[in-house]
Design a protein around this motif. Structure first.
Motif, PDB file in Angstrom:
ATOM      1  N   GLY A  58       0.825  -1.195   0.000  1.00 15.27           N
ATOM      2  CA  GLY A  58       0.000   0.000   0.000  1.00 15.27           C
ATOM      3  C   GLY A  58       0.860   1.246   0.000  1.00 15.27           C
ATOM      4  O   GLY A  58       2.088   1.188   0.013  1.00 15.27           O
ATOM      5  N   ALA A  59       0.210   2.396  -0.011  1.00 13.84           N
ATOM      6  CA  ALA A  59       0.903   3.678   0.038  1.00 13.84           C
ATOM      7  C   ALA A  59      -0.076   4.710   0.574  1.00 13.84           C
ATOM      8  O   ALA A  59      -1.294   4.567   0.428  1.00 13.84           O
ATOM      9  CB  ALA A  59       1.418   4.081  -1.339  1.00 13.84           C
ATOM     10  N   VAL A  60       0.463   5.761   1.187  1.00 15.71           N
ATOM     11  CA  VAL A  60      -0.378   6.818   1.731  1.00 15.71           C
ATOM     12  C   VAL A  60       0.254   8.159   1.382  1.00 15.71           C
ATOM     13  O   VAL A  60       1.479   8.333   1.440  1.00 15.71           O
ATOM     14  CB  VAL A  60      -0.548   6.678   3.263  1.00 15.71           C
ATOM     15  CG1 VAL A  60       0.791   6.702   3.975  1.00 15.71           C
ATOM     16  CG2 VAL A  60      -1.483   7.749   3.814  1.00 15.71           C
ATOM     17  N   GLY A  61      -0.588   9.087   0.950  1.00 19.18           N
ATOM     18  CA  GLY A  61      -0.149  10.442   0.661  1.00 19.18           C
ATOM     19  C   GLY A  61      -1.060  11.422   1.364  1.00 19.18           C
ATOM     20  O   GLY A  61      -1.837  11.051   2.250  1.00 19.18           O
ATOM     21  N   VAL A  62      -0.984  12.676   0.983  1.00 20.07           N
ATOM     22  CA  VAL A  62      -1.826  13.696   1.588  1.00 20.07           C
ATOM     23  C   VAL A  62      -3.248  13.516   1.067  1.00 20.07           C
ATOM     24  O   VAL A  62      -3.534  13.772  -0.102  1.00 20.07           O
ATOM     25  CB  VAL A  62      -1.297  15.105   1.262  1.00 20.07           C
ATOM     26  CG1 VAL A  62      -2.212  16.165   1.867  1.00 20.07           C
ATOM     27  CG2 VAL A  62       0.123  15.272   1.776  1.00 20.07           C
ATOM     28  N   GLY A  63      -4.143  13.020   1.919  1.00 23.21           N
ATOM     29  CA  GLY A  63      -5.529  12.827   1.531  1.00 23.21           C
ATOM     30  C   GLY A  63      -5.783  11.662   0.617  1.00 23.21           C
ATOM     31  O   GLY A  63      -6.861  11.559   0.027  1.00 23.21           O
ATOM     32  N   ARG A  64      -4.823  10.747   0.495  1.00 20.22           N
ATOM     33  CA  ARG A  64      -4.990   9.602  -0.388  1.00 20.22           C
ATOM     34  C   ARG A  64      -4.431   8.344   0.258  1.00 20.22           C
ATOM     35  O   ARG A  64      -3.380   8.388   0.897  1.00 20.22           O
ATOM     36  CB  ARG A  64      -4.278   9.825  -1.733  1.00 20.22           C
ATOM     37  CG  ARG A  64      -4.890  10.912  -2.597  1.00 20.22           C
ATOM     38  CD  ARG A  64      -4.002  11.187  -3.799  1.00 20.22           C
ATOM     39  NE  ARG A  64      -4.594  12.148  -4.710  1.00 20.22           N
ATOM     40  CZ  ARG A  64      -4.540  13.457  -4.548  1.00 20.22           C
ATOM     41  NH1 ARG A  64      -3.911  13.958  -3.491  1.00 20.22           N
ATOM     42  NH2 ARG A  64      -5.105  14.268  -5.419  1.00 20.22           N
ATOM     43  N   VAL A  65      -5.132   7.239   0.068  1.00 17.58           N
ATOM     44  CA  VAL A  65      -4.655   5.932   0.509  1.00 17.58           C
ATOM     45  C   VAL A  65      -4.784   4.973  -0.666  1.00 17.58           C
ATOM     46  O   VAL A  65      -5.831   4.891  -1.315  1.00 17.58           O
ATOM     47  CB  VAL A  65      -5.453   5.410   1.717  1.00 17.58           C
ATOM     48  CG1 VAL A  65      -5.189   3.928   1.943  1.00 17.58           C
ATOM     49  CG2 VAL A  65      -5.105   6.200   2.964  1.00 17.58           C
ATOM     50  N   PHE A  66      -3.698   4.256  -0.961  1.00 19.00           N
ATOM     51  CA  PHE A  66      -3.693   3.261  -2.022  1.00 19.00           C
ATOM     52  C   PHE A  66      -3.485   1.884  -1.412  1.00 19.00           C
ATOM     53  O   PHE A  66      -2.726   1.722  -0.450  1.00 19.00           O
ATOM     54  CB  PHE A  66      -2.566   3.524  -3.025  1.00 19.00           C
ATOM     55  CG  PHE A  66      -2.718   4.787  -3.828  1.00 19.00           C
ATOM     56  CD1 PHE A  66      -3.387   4.775  -5.036  1.00 19.00           C
ATOM     57  CD2 PHE A  66      -2.186   5.981  -3.378  1.00 19.00           C
ATOM     58  CE1 PHE A  66      -3.519   5.934  -5.786  1.00 19.00           C
ATOM     59  CE2 PHE A  66      -2.312   7.147  -4.114  1.00 19.00           C
ATOM     60  CZ  PHE A  66      -2.984   7.123  -5.332  1.00 19.00           C
ATOM     61  N   ALA A  67      -4.136   0.885  -1.983  1.00 19.90           N
ATOM     62  CA  ALA A  67      -3.907  -0.506  -1.605  1.00 19.90           C
ATOM     63  C   ALA A  67      -3.760  -1.320  -2.877  1.00 19.90           C
ATOM     64  O   ALA A  67      -4.537  -1.167  -3.821  1.00 19.90           O
ATOM     65  CB  ALA A  67      -5.059  -1.043  -0.765  1.00 19.90           C
ATOM     66  N   VAL A  68      -2.743  -2.179  -2.913  1.00 24.56           N
ATOM     67  CA  VAL A  68      -2.484  -3.038  -4.066  1.00 24.56           C
ATOM     68  C   VAL A  68      -2.911  -4.456  -3.710  1.00 24.56           C
ATOM     69  O   VAL A  68      -2.461  -5.013  -2.704  1.00 24.56           O
ATOM     70  CB  VAL A  68      -0.992  -3.018  -4.447  1.00 24.56           C
ATOM     71  CG1 VAL A  68      -0.747  -3.928  -5.654  1.00 24.56           C
ATOM     72  CG2 VAL A  68      -0.549  -1.597  -4.756  1.00 24.56           C
ATOM     73  N   THR A  69      -3.788  -5.047  -4.509  1.00 24.63           N
ATOM     74  CA  THR A  69      -4.301  -6.385  -4.235  1.00 24.63           C
ATOM     75  C   THR A  69      -3.332  -7.445  -4.736  1.00 24.63           C
ATOM     76  O   THR A  69      -2.405  -7.162  -5.502  1.00 24.63           O
ATOM     77  CB  THR A  69      -5.668  -6.596  -4.897  1.00 24.63           C
ATOM     78  OG1 THR A  69      -5.474  -6.689  -6.323  1.00 24.63           O
ATOM     79  CG2 THR A  69      -6.606  -5.443  -4.601  1.00 24.63           C
ATOM     80  N   ASP A  70      -3.560  -8.682  -4.314  1.00 27.55           N
ATOM     81  CA  ASP A  70      -2.695  -9.773  -4.768  1.00 27.55           C
ATOM     82  C   ASP A  70      -2.853 -10.039  -6.256  1.00 27.55           C
ATOM     83  O   ASP A  70      -2.008 -10.669  -6.880  1.00 27.55           O
ATOM     84  CB  ASP A  70      -2.968 -11.047  -3.964  1.00 27.55           C
ATOM     85  CG  ASP A  70      -4.405 -11.524  -4.103  1.00 27.55           C
ATOM     86  OD1 ASP A  70      -5.255 -10.732  -4.544  1.00 27.55           O
ATOM     87  OD2 ASP A  70      -4.675 -12.688  -3.761  1.00 27.55           O
TER      88      ASP A  70
END
Length: 735
Positions: A327-339
């Motif tokens: 995953g990753a997190v930025g200002v006001g954003r959250v990302f998740a990468v699935t398998d």
């Protein structure tokens, strides 16, 4: 030649004979080129030796492999790989109808990849033509060969001699000008034209007429069965002015090429003929108690995503079989990468609450849950809708789609201030978002809404990526570190004269036998961790956070080893004024400014900071395996899957909540997550998870303490946000 059975002669020239042979030892078909040394002058002997040197240097799936050489009866014997489907010239001569565009691109892209690899080894081919391009495996694989007149170049030299087959010679060579890779691009354009027209781009009955045609750049029209984009690419490569001729990375970035490029790389699985020895060494390293080791058990499990901000904690609702790779997190954003390699995105929106409504807490909690499930936003506005007073807000995370990744499987991801970078399972690097300051590595400052390949890195295989606020760093399998973006304080690590780089630049090359395992970017700083536990650092040395006296070294503009390290480091986190490191002994060392308690030590608040790495206090009985740093806080994960936080997640300008100087003797209390649930803000539903906050705002806080069969698989931090990825129903740990 006793070790070979000669089958037939496949070529003959003034300098020697080329034979197809079978090797007695294993029955393998090989090509043996015999060069009669006695009949060669000094320069011709040098050319023969040069071919051996070049072939040994440019190993690649799309380059004819050099196998061996020996001298017998006064002749030099060069043993090479046999391409079983003949030359590209012979294949085109047998054609009556134009090739389909898809076939042209499949053949052309393999030549392009091979030539790009050759150039990266500082080699010019100088005789690229269809006679020197060979087909293999039922014409599915293309290999370039015949490096007899190639020239090894250092980074500043240019070949001077006029060599090559006349029909493929570039205009600058005819004018006896110095040349470099542009001449090979011209020859490649001639090859592409020949693939489409089934005839040479430039041909004439005599040499003067041929020279005139080449200098004018005049070619016959191509069949109209080919797309305008492909025809335009050919004409750009055959531009007479070498300075405006496209580079190989620019050709790779052409939209008409990219789809075929991705298909070829997927079919071949890798650009390399054999695993990199450096990459191989990395795989034999002792397993570390790090993100990679902890996360291996999660792939078969259900995942949860927890976002922690100041005193609020939100579980992003996902489907039951949702499995997170990273995953990753930025200002006001959250990302998740699935398998499966897809990306999920949540964007933060602030929802207003009414302080006058006694039911505002429960209503807001329900609204938050609905919003994170993707429900309508109206549900989030009912709480306190009768109030007209200024009301507080809580974060609501709304799911969004990331488009443009249907042909990619994402393996790693990182997030900057307004942009993101990712690595696919084939080692490709893509970026998207705001392009200010060249942060996307595309050679410009244009915004890109969908993930797009970084052209300059198409010839490399990336293994790790990290983003600071305005810069990005990538590690490749051959242990090169590339950086790009903007940093006036040295975070690019490319020297004091490089504050902006809109295309990736090599900032760190391999040193000795140690490989680069991880890269971590922070606020105006970059750290590279080696497999041997060393750390290379570059950037702003605020409060001595880079381990040296900030008065003497306010910035470190080129990557420098952290000289005072006495421990084997496995991970690094970088804050605005501090740095934290996890050692192989599972302790956390910190240095820099401790004004907000982010060092996790019982030390006074000083303005100068502390450049000496020292362990955190109060966690002596914990085994720490991960670390992440925000602006003014540090998060560490224990081997028991607890997440401890010290420092402040509030903005530094929030004077109302500024911490007092840490003069208390109890700035590092031992927390008991199961007995401090009363410290959890009432608007947050943590289910079986607990939030325990200590007094004073600068103590260690157990933010997430999963119980039972739950694991923390990764933590990431941005300015004031912590992202925790959890795996549920873990059956066993795989190490």
């Amino acid at each position: 030649m006793d070790q070979f059975e000669v089958l037939r002669v496949v070529g003959r020239g003034t300098a020697g004979v080329v034979r197809l042979c079978r090797r007695w030892a294993d029955g393998e078909l090989v090509i043996v080129k015999q060069v009669a040394l006695s009949s060669l002058n000094k320069h011709e002997r040098q050319a023969a030796c040069n071919e051996i040197e070049v072939l040994d240097k440019v190993k690649h799936p799309n380059v004819v492999s050099y196998l061996d050489h020996f001298i017998e009866d006064g002749s030099l014997m060069i043993v090479m790989e046999y391409a079983d489907s003949g030359s590209l010239f012979d294949y085109l001569q047998d054609r009556q109808e134009p090739l389909p565009e898809s076939t042209v691109l499949r053949l052309f892209v393999q030549i392009l990849i091979a030539l790009d690899h050759v150039h990266k080894q500082h080699v010019l081919h100088r005789d690229l033509k269809t006679l020197n391009i060979f087909l293999h495996s039922n014409r599915q694989v293309v290999k370039i060969g015949d490096f007899g007149i190639s020239k090894l170049l250092d980074s500043k030299s240019h070949a001077q001699s006029v060599v090559g087959t006349p029909c493929y010679i570039s205009p600058e060579l005819l004018e006896n000008k110095a040349y470099g890779p542009e001449s090979d691009v011209w020859a490649l354009g001639c090859v592409l034209y020949e693939l489409m027209a089934l005839k040479r781009a430039f041909d004439a009955p005599n040499l003067p007429a041929l020279v005139l045609k080449i200098m004018e750049g005049a070619v016959a029209p191509l069949p109209d069965t080919y797309s305008a984009q492909l025809q335009s690419l050919v004409h750009s490569m055959l531009t007479v002015d070498a300075s405006v001729r496209p580079t190989l990375p620019a050709i790779m970035a052409a939209p008409v090429v990219q789809t075929a490029l991705i298909d070829i790389m997927t079919d071949m699985c890798s650009l390399r003929t054999t695993p990199s020895p450096r990459a191989g060494k990395r795989s034999t390293q002792e397993p570390l108690p790090s993100r990679a080791r902890v996360s291996r058990a999660r792939l078969r499990e259900w995942s949860r995503i927890v976002v922690v901000q100041d005193r609020s904690t939100t579980h992003l609702a996902v489907e039951q079989d949702f499995k997170v790779v990273t995953g990753a997190v930025g200002v006001g954003r959250v990302f998740a990468v699935t398998d499966g390699g897809s990306i999920r995105l949540w964007r933060q929106q602030n929802m207003m609450l009414s302080s006058s409504s006694p039911s505002s807490s429960s209503s807001a909690s329900s609204a938050t849950a609905a919003a994170t499930r993707g429900g309508p936003k109206e549900q989030g506005t009912k709480a306190g809708s009768t109030s007209s007073a200024v009301a507080p807000t809580i974060p609501t995370w709304v799911p969004r789609r990331v488009r443009g990744l249907s042909s990619h499987r994402v393996r790693r991801m990182a997030c900057g201030r307004c942009f993101a970078a990712l690595i696919t399972d084939k080692g490709l690097v893509l970026t998207f978002g705001r392009g200010d300051g060249g942060v996307l590595g595309q050679g410009n400052t244009t915004d890109i809404p969908t993930p797009t390949l970084v052209p300059a890195l198409l010839g490399y295989e990336a293994v790790d990526v990290s983003c600071g606020a305005t810069h990005t760093a990538v590690i490749t399998t051959d242990s090169h570190v590339f950086t790009w973006g903007t940093s006036t304080l040295g975070a690019l690590g490319c020297g004091p004269d490089t504050a902006v780089a809109s295309t990736p630049r090599i900032a760190l090359r391999p040193h000795s036998s140690d490989t680069y395992a991880r890269v971590r970017c922070g606020h105006d700083a970059t750290a590279v961790v080696t497999s041997g536990g060393a750390v290379w650092i570059a950037g702003a040395n605020r409060s001595g956070r880079l381990g040296v006296d900030p008065a003497r070294f306010p910035t470190i503009n080129t990557f420098t080893p952290w000289s005072s390290l006495s421990s084997h480091i496995i991970d690094v986190g970088i804050g605005a004024h501090h740095v934290a490191m996890i050692t192989r002994d599972c302790t956390c060392l910190t240095c820099g400014d401790n004004a907000w308690g982010q060092l996790g030590r019982n030390t006074s608040n000083t303005s100068s900071g502390d450049s000496a790495l020292q362990p955190m206090s109060g966690l002596d009985d914990k085994s720490l395996v991960m670390v992440a740093c925000g602006l003014h806080f540090t998060a560490v994960v224990t081997s028991n899957h607890e997440v401890f936080v010290c420092g402040s997640m509030r903005g530094k300008d929030d004077k109302q909540h500024a911490p007092e100087p840490t003069t208390h003797p109890t700035t590092h209390p031992t927390t008991h997550p199961t007995t401090q649930q009363h410290h959890v803000p009432r608007l947050i539903s943590l289910a079986t998870h607990t939030l325990a906050s200590a007094q004073g705002g600068v103590r260690h806080e157990t933010v997430v303490a999963p119980s039972g069969k739950k694991q923390v698989v990764e933590v990431h931090a941005s300015d004031h946000t912590l992202l925790v990825l959890l795996a549920l129903r873990v059956r066993s740990a795989i190490s």
